[in-house]
Write a protein that holds these residues in place. Structure first.
Motif, PDB file in Angstrom:
ATOM      1  N   ARG A 170      -8.780  -7.632  -3.990  1.00  0.00           N
ATOM      2  CA  ARG A 170      -7.805  -7.331  -5.039  1.00  0.00           C
ATOM      3  C   ARG A 170      -7.505  -5.840  -5.086  1.00  0.00           C
ATOM      4  O   ARG A 170      -6.359  -5.424  -5.251  1.00  0.00           O
ATOM      5  CB  ARG A 170      -8.295  -7.816  -6.410  1.00  0.00           C
ATOM      6  N   ALA A 171      -8.527  -5.019  -4.913  1.00  0.00           N
ATOM      7  CA  ALA A 171      -8.313  -3.570  -4.901  1.00  0.00           C
ATOM      8  C   ALA A 171      -7.416  -3.192  -3.718  1.00  0.00           C
ATOM      9  O   ALA A 171      -6.525  -2.347  -3.842  1.00  0.00           O
ATOM     10  CB  ALA A 171      -9.649  -2.831  -4.819  1.00  0.00           C
ATOM     11  N   PHE A 172      -7.627  -3.841  -2.576  1.00  0.00           N
ATOM     12  CA  PHE A 172      -6.788  -3.582  -1.409  1.00  0.00           C
ATOM     13  C   PHE A 172      -5.360  -4.075  -1.654  1.00  0.00           C
ATOM     14  O   PHE A 172      -4.389  -3.389  -1.336  1.00  0.00           O
ATOM     15  CB  PHE A 172      -7.381  -4.245  -0.163  1.00  0.00           C
ATOM     16  N   PHE A 173      -5.230  -5.260  -2.234  1.00  0.00           N
ATOM     17  CA  PHE A 173      -3.913  -5.808  -2.563  1.00  0.00           C
ATOM     18  C   PHE A 173      -3.149  -4.839  -3.461  1.00  0.00           C
ATOM     19  O   PHE A 173      -1.989  -4.515  -3.202  1.00  0.00           O
ATOM     20  CB  PHE A 173      -4.060  -7.172  -3.251  1.00  0.00           C
ATOM     21  N   ASP A 174      -3.809  -4.369  -4.526  1.00  0.00           N
ATOM     22  CA  ASP A 174      -3.159  -3.421  -5.442  1.00  0.00           C
ATOM     23  C   ASP A 174      -2.701  -2.171  -4.699  1.00  0.00           C
ATOM     24  O   ASP A 174      -1.599  -1.673  -4.910  1.00  0.00           O
ATOM     25  CB  ASP A 174      -4.110  -3.024  -6.570  1.00  0.00           C
ATOM     26  N   ASP A 175      -3.564  -1.661  -3.814  1.00  0.00           N
ATOM     27  CA  ASP A 175      -3.244  -0.462  -3.044  1.00  0.00           C
ATOM     28  C   ASP A 175      -2.010  -0.697  -2.180  1.00  0.00           C
ATOM     29  O   ASP A 175      -1.122   0.145  -2.097  1.00  0.00           O
ATOM     30  CB  ASP A 175      -4.454  -0.097  -2.166  1.00  0.00           C
ATOM     31  N   LEU A 176      -1.943  -1.850  -1.552  1.00  0.00           N
ATOM     32  CA  LEU A 176      -0.855  -2.156  -0.622  1.00  0.00           C
ATOM     33  C   LEU A 176       0.447  -2.513  -1.342  1.00  0.00           C
ATOM     34  O   LEU A 176       1.522  -2.099  -0.920  1.00  0.00           O
ATOM     35  CB  LEU A 176      -1.283  -3.310   0.289  1.00  0.00           C
ATOM     36  N   VAL A 177       0.356  -3.239  -2.428  1.00  0.00           N
ATOM     37  CA  VAL A 177       1.576  -3.686  -3.125  1.00  0.00           C
ATOM     38  C   VAL A 177       2.146  -2.587  -4.014  1.00  0.00           C
ATOM     39  O   VAL A 177       3.356  -2.524  -4.207  1.00  0.00           O
ATOM     40  CB  VAL A 177       1.318  -4.994  -3.914  1.00  0.00           C
ATOM     41  N   ASP A 178       1.307  -1.706  -4.541  1.00  0.00           N
ATOM     42  CA  ASP A 178       1.787  -0.657  -5.447  1.00  0.00           C
ATOM     43  C   ASP A 178       2.518   0.456  -4.722  1.00  0.00           C
ATOM     44  O   ASP A 178       3.318   1.158  -5.325  1.00  0.00           O
ATOM     45  CB  ASP A 178       0.632  -0.051  -6.248  1.00  0.00           C
ATOM     46  N   GLU A 179       2.213   0.684  -3.439  1.00  0.00           N
ATOM     47  CA  GLU A 179       2.879   1.704  -2.626  1.00  0.00           C
ATOM     48  C   GLU A 179       2.793   3.087  -3.241  1.00  0.00           C
ATOM     49  O   GLU A 179       3.635   3.944  -2.982  1.00  0.00           O
ATOM     50  CB  GLU A 179       4.362   1.363  -2.424  1.00  0.00           C
ATOM     51  N   GLY A 180       1.809   3.319  -4.093  1.00  0.00           N
ATOM     52  CA  GLY A 180       1.667   4.641  -4.695  1.00  0.00           C
ATOM     53  C   GLY A 180       2.748   4.975  -5.712  1.00  0.00           C
ATOM     54  O   GLY A 180       2.882   6.105  -6.121  1.00  0.00           O
ATOM     55  N   GLU A 181       3.537   3.995  -6.133  1.00  0.00           N
ATOM     56  CA  GLU A 181       4.648   4.269  -7.048  1.00  0.00           C
ATOM     57  C   GLU A 181       4.222   4.363  -8.504  1.00  0.00           C
ATOM     58  O   GLU A 181       4.877   4.977  -9.307  1.00  0.00           O
ATOM     59  CB  GLU A 181       5.732   3.197  -6.905  1.00  0.00           C
ATOM     60  N   ARG A 182       3.147   3.699  -8.847  1.00  0.00           N
ATOM     61  CA  ARG A 182       2.667   3.807 -10.217  1.00  0.00           C
ATOM     62  C   ARG A 182       1.169   4.053 -10.165  1.00  0.00           C
ATOM     63  O   ARG A 182       0.517   3.692  -9.194  1.00  0.00           O
ATOM     64  CB  ARG A 182       2.999   2.546 -11.011  1.00  0.00           C
ATOM     65  N   PRO A 183       0.607   4.674 -11.189  1.00  0.00           N
ATOM     66  CA  PRO A 183      -0.824   4.947 -11.161  1.00  0.00           C
ATOM     67  C   PRO A 183      -1.613   3.657 -11.009  1.00  0.00           C
ATOM     68  O   PRO A 183      -1.305   2.647 -11.620  1.00  0.00           O
ATOM     69  CB  PRO A 183      -1.104   5.593 -12.528  1.00  0.00           C
ATOM     70  N   ARG A 184      -2.615   3.711 -10.182  1.00  0.00           N
ATOM     71  CA  ARG A 184      -3.426   2.513  -9.956  1.00  0.00           C
ATOM     72  C   ARG A 184      -4.343   2.294 -11.144  1.00  0.00           C
ATOM     73  O   ARG A 184      -5.006   3.205 -11.607  1.00  0.00           O
ATOM     74  CB  ARG A 184      -4.240   2.677  -8.682  1.00  0.00           C
ATOM     75  N   GLN A 185      -4.357   1.084 -11.621  1.00  0.00           N
ATOM     76  CA  GLN A 185      -5.213   0.757 -12.752  1.00  0.00           C
ATOM     77  C   GLN A 185      -6.543   0.271 -12.219  1.00  0.00           C
ATOM     78  O   GLN A 185      -6.624  -0.288 -11.140  1.00  0.00           O
ATOM     79  CB  GLN A 185      -4.581  -0.354 -13.577  1.00  0.00           C
ATOM     80  N   LYS A 186      -7.554   0.484 -12.991  1.00  0.00           N
ATOM     81  CA  LYS A 186      -8.845  -0.090 -12.639  1.00  0.00           C
ATOM     82  C   LYS A 186      -8.699  -1.588 -12.806  1.00  0.00           C
ATOM     83  O   LYS A 186      -8.318  -2.074 -13.856  1.00  0.00           O
ATOM     84  CB  LYS A 186      -9.952   0.419 -13.575  1.00  0.00           C
ATOM     85  N   SER A 187      -8.948  -2.316 -11.730  1.00  0.00           N
ATOM     86  CA  SER A 187      -8.705  -3.753 -11.796  1.00  0.00           C
ATOM     87  C   SER A 187      -9.976  -4.546 -12.059  1.00  0.00           C
ATOM     88  O   SER A 187      -9.962  -5.743 -12.053  1.00  0.00           O
ATOM     89  CB  SER A 187      -8.046  -4.225 -10.496  1.00  0.00           C
ATOM     90  N   LYS A 188     -11.095  -3.866 -12.342  1.00  0.00           N
ATOM     91  CA  LYS A 188     -12.366  -4.559 -12.539  1.00  0.00           C
ATOM     92  C   LYS A 188     -12.266  -5.603 -13.640  1.00  0.00           C
ATOM     93  O   LYS A 188     -12.736  -6.711 -13.493  1.00  0.00           O
ATOM     94  CB  LYS A 188     -13.469  -3.569 -12.883  1.00  0.00           C
TER      95      LYS A 188
END
Length: 199
Positions: A170-188
């Motif tokens: 999921r952390a990898f998915f978020d990294d790949l789908v977000d494209e750095g466009e919005r701040p990454r949220q802690k997905s824990k």
């Protein structure tokens, strides 16, 4: 021109070429040297080093090759509708985990491969090549893809292994789908919903 002068000129040219090659190698070693490789690949550097039984030369060689092969790759942006489709598919895989963990992990593995392809990474069933390219550009979280891929292809993976794989993926998915466009949220917090009842 005498033979002696010609020999001296040839030796000077050879010396200049050798000096240039040495300088170029030093510059390349600096750009992809052990410290820079470790900084660039982060946790992936340690995993490759462990896989090579602590042989830093072998690990550095493998990672420098990855950089050389995939460093110039330019990631493709996702259309908003594509991003929504991938996000919905991930949510469906996560929800399916409680009823069918192995199917959820297999779906997540396929989804990550397709998402990577949509972003411009190698496709066509070449997991190792795709993983190598992803590790150059998403080194921090790419291990999640490795974990979910292994769990999807291992018949005897237990539920806890699959749950952990889904969390890391999921952390990898978020990294790949977000494209750095919005701040990454802690997905824990969202990911811990995968915990099974009674576990």
């Amino acid at each position: 021109m005498s033979t002696g002068v010609l020999i001296v000129l040839i030796l000077l040219i050879v010396a200049a070429v050798v000096t240039g090659a040495v300088a170029l190698n030093r510059r390349a070693a600096g750009a992809h040297g052990p410290r820079n490789l470790k900084r660039h690949f982060g946790p992936e550097y340690d995993r490759v080093l462990a896989r090579h039984d602590g042989d830093t030369k072998a690990a550095d060689h493998e990672l420098a090759e990855r950089l050389q092969r995939h460093g110039e790759l330019r990631e493709q942006p996702l259309e908003p509708a594509e991003r929504e489709r991938f996000t919905a598919r991930w949510a469906a895989a996560q929800e399916q985990f409680v009823e069918s963990p192995h199917q959820a992990v297999a779906d997540a593995d396929l989804l990550l491969s397709e998402l990577a392809g949509a972003r411009g990474f190698p496709v066509g069933g070449e997991y190792e090549e795709q993983f190598a390219a992803l590790s150059v550009h998403h080194a921090e979280h790419v291990h999640g893809y490795r974990r979910v891929h292994s769990a999807a292809h291992e018949e005897r993976a237990d539920t806890e292994e699959m749950r952990t794989a889904m969390i890391e993926a999921r952390a990898f998915f978020d990294d790949l789908v977000d494209e750095g466009e919005r701040p990454r949220q802690k997905s824990k917090s969202r990911l811990n919903k995968l915990q099974l009842k009674g576990s």
